[in-house]
Design an enzyme around this catalytic site. Structure first.
Site, PDB file in Angstrom:
ATOM      1  N   TYR A 142      -0.874  -5.444  26.099  1.00  0.00           N
ATOM      2  CA  TYR A 142      -1.897  -6.506  25.663  1.00  0.00           C
ATOM      3  C   TYR A 142      -3.403  -6.196  25.938  1.00  0.00           C
ATOM      4  O   TYR A 142      -4.327  -6.773  25.188  1.00  0.00           O
ATOM      5  CB  TYR A 142      -1.426  -7.683  26.330  1.00  0.00           C
ATOM      6  CG  TYR A 142      -0.183  -8.397  25.976  1.00  0.00           C
ATOM      7  CD1 TYR A 142       0.659  -7.832  24.996  1.00  0.00           C
ATOM      8  CD2 TYR A 142       0.059  -9.458  26.612  1.00  0.00           C
ATOM      9  CE1 TYR A 142       1.949  -8.128  24.762  1.00  0.00           C
ATOM     10  CE2 TYR A 142       1.600  -9.969  26.260  1.00  0.00           C
ATOM     11  CZ  TYR A 142       2.272  -9.414  25.564  1.00  0.00           C
ATOM     12  OH  TYR A 142       3.418  -9.993  25.048  1.00  0.00           O
ATOM     13  N   LYS A 189      11.826  -0.146  31.044  1.00  0.00           N
ATOM     14  CA  LYS A 189      12.617   0.630  29.967  1.00  0.00           C
ATOM     15  C   LYS A 189      12.469   1.898  30.413  1.00  0.00           C
ATOM     16  O   LYS A 189      12.010   2.785  29.812  1.00  0.00           O
ATOM     17  CB  LYS A 189      11.946   0.184  28.681  1.00  0.00           C
ATOM     18  CG  LYS A 189      12.568   0.467  27.609  1.00  0.00           C
ATOM     19  CD  LYS A 189      13.829  -0.030  27.398  1.00  0.00           C
ATOM     20  CE  LYS A 189      15.016   0.356  26.162  1.00  0.00           C
ATOM     21  NZ  LYS A 189      16.347  -0.084  26.072  1.00  0.00           N
ATOM     22  N   ASP A 221      16.117  -4.790  28.097  1.00  0.00           N
ATOM     23  CA  ASP A 221      17.121  -5.219  27.305  1.00  0.00           C
ATOM     24  C   ASP A 221      18.549  -5.778  27.887  1.00  0.00           C
ATOM     25  O   ASP A 221      18.956  -6.883  27.641  1.00  0.00           O
ATOM     26  CB  ASP A 221      17.681  -4.067  26.114  1.00  0.00           C
ATOM     27  CG  ASP A 221      18.004  -2.556  26.857  1.00  0.00           C
ATOM     28  OD1 ASP A 221      17.443  -2.423  27.917  1.00  0.00           O
ATOM     29  OD2 ASP A 221      18.681  -1.821  26.298  1.00  0.00           O
ATOM     30  N   ASP A 245       5.965 -11.533  29.804  1.00  0.00           N
ATOM     31  CA  ASP A 245       5.829 -12.628  28.928  1.00  0.00           C
ATOM     32  C   ASP A 245       7.060 -13.300  28.130  1.00  0.00           C
ATOM     33  O   ASP A 245       7.188 -14.244  27.824  1.00  0.00           O
ATOM     34  CB  ASP A 245       4.908 -11.926  27.609  1.00  0.00           C
ATOM     35  CG  ASP A 245       4.209 -12.960  26.836  1.00  0.00           C
ATOM     36  OD1 ASP A 245       4.659 -14.224  26.965  1.00  0.00           O
ATOM     37  OD2 ASP A 245       3.520 -12.662  25.753  1.00  0.00           O
ATOM     38  N   ASP A 249       9.481 -16.598  29.247  1.00  0.00           N
ATOM     39  CA  ASP A 249       9.735 -17.779  28.321  1.00  0.00           C
ATOM     40  C   ASP A 249      11.413 -17.937  27.886  1.00  0.00           C
ATOM     41  O   ASP A 249      11.715 -19.051  28.052  1.00  0.00           O
ATOM     42  CB  ASP A 249       9.256 -17.560  26.925  1.00  0.00           C
ATOM     43  CG  ASP A 249       7.898 -17.917  26.693  1.00  0.00           C
ATOM     44  OD1 ASP A 249       7.197 -18.246  27.746  1.00  0.00           O
ATOM     45  OD2 ASP A 249       7.507 -18.187  25.685  1.00  0.00           O
TER      46      ASP A 249
END
Ligand code: NAD
Length: 364
Positions: A142, A189, A221, A245, A249
């Protein structure tokens, strides 16, 4: 204790929920002998309307001078057509970067009184859900280099992490696990990304300092899948900005109630930034129906993390539980009109919900 708080009501439902948060802080302050002084400043759409900028310099200055910052939410359709750098949400990145709050703590807690709102089967959720997601907040993709090729046919975003950036947030993960149930899961990952391999290397170099913490690693994942398959396996998750992020959520939705979830963003020193995880909810703004409990629970985090006022924080949390036990509900956490009477639920608005929590604090 005398505590200076900068408030940023923001847009939409922001002003209403921040007002209730402050009333609750005042009630708990009165009970335990603390006083709060509030300085209200502008950010987001309200700031764009008043100054043309989503984050005026004076706002960041006031935040940095205070002991803690309480933010409602920013944004709304009125400002959606503005270019990226001028949008209300730009204020959030500016505040996080300017205040150097690199760790975002998001508890995903399911209140037993609201278990009917959980979208997972009862046998999957078991006794409830209590996960803390620690998300790196000021680095990674980001904040990395991004751009477009000259012909406009390709684009890139870059994920960069330094050892120092990783170590400081993983430390918060370890320390949070020590204060909770002693389990830390690093989500990454590492089978593909070099940054993830660096996260593991740094974490391995630190784990000796936390012998009581049971450390594990999980690919993102798989973590996304495990959160809905067996959420009870997680205690504390620490992860990069983008993975955090998305996963936070997802975790918040498992609790079934966006209007109940708090967050704290912390740095090494200086004030913390506290906000409910939801947005400005323009669809319900100005109707006195927004749920203020996420903001009220955010105030409990503010007392706990910035001032170590554990007794006061717990008092707010118990007051919220009491109000829920008594059946009081805002629309987002209530059953249908037909089922409410049978469930013993009583529908109230934003202001009344704030009143009830204040009364519960006074009565305890
Ligand atoms: P949102 O969280 O504002 O709303 C999603 C849904 O949840 C809506 O139906 C809303 O009515 C409901 N909701 C949210 N908070 C609630 C509450 N306290 N009580 C009852 N219901 C509640 O997300 P969105 O609609 O995607 O975004 C609206 C605006 O907020 C956008 O401009 C977005 O960019 C902004 N936003 C800001 C922040 C922030 O300031 N930190 C975070 C997310 C979104």
């Amino acid at each position: 204790m005398n505590i200076n708080i900068t408030t940023i009501p923001g847009d939409g439902i922001g002003p209403d929920i921040v007002r209730e948060g402050c009333r609750v802080l005042d009630a708990v302050g009165k009970k335990y002998g603390h006083s709060f002084a509030y300085t209200e400043v502008l950010a987001g759409g309200a700031a764009i309307d008043a100054t043309g900028e989503p984050l005026p310099e004076a706002t960041l200055e006031a935040c940095l001078k205070s002991d803690a910052v309480l933010l409602g939410a920013v944004g709304g359709p009125k400002w959606d057509a503005l270019p990226g750098a001028k949008r209300p949400e730009k204020a959030l990145l500016g505040l996080r970067g300017g205040m150097k709050v690199y760790a975002n703590l998001r508890p995903a807690v399911m209140f037993k009184q609201l278990s009917a709102a959980c979208p997972l089967k009862p046998e999957v959720v078991g006794d409830g859900l209590d996960i803390l997601i620690v998300r790196e907040l000021t680095g990674g993709i980001y904040f990395g280099d991004r751009g477009r090729s000259d012909d406009g046919n390709s684009a890139w975003d870059t994920e960069t992490y330094s050892k120092e950036e990783i170590a400081r947030v993983v430390k918060i993960g370890f320390e949070s696990a020590m204060k909770r149930n002693g389990r830390l899961c690093v989500v990454d990952k590492a089978n593909i990304l070099e940054t993830s391999r660096l996260w593991r290397e740094v974490t391995e170099s630190m784990k000796g300092g936390y012998p009581k913490v049971e450390l594990s690693y999980m690919y993102v994942d798989n973590a996304a899948m495990q959160l809905v398959r067996n959420p009870g396996q997680f205690d504390v998750i620490v992860t990069s900005n983008m993975f955090g992020d998305i996963l936070s959520d997802e975790a918040s939705q498992i609790t079934g109630s966006i209007g109940m979830l708090a967050s704290a963003s912390l740095g090494d020193s200086g004030p913390g930034l506290y906000e409910p995880i939801h947005g400005s909810a323009p669809d319900i703004a100005g109707k006195d129906i927004a749920n203020p409990l996420a903001t009220i629970l955010t105030c409990a985090m503010l007392l706990r993390y910035s001032f170590s006022l554990e007794r006061e924080a717990a008092c707010i949390e118990r007051a919220v539980e009491k109000v829920l036990d008594e059946g009081w509900r805002t629309g987002d956490i209530a059953g249908s009109a037909d089922s409410r009477a049978a469930l013993g639920e009583l529908l109230v608005g934003t202001r009344k919900m704030g009143d009830l929590v204040v009364q519960a604090i006074q009565s305890m």
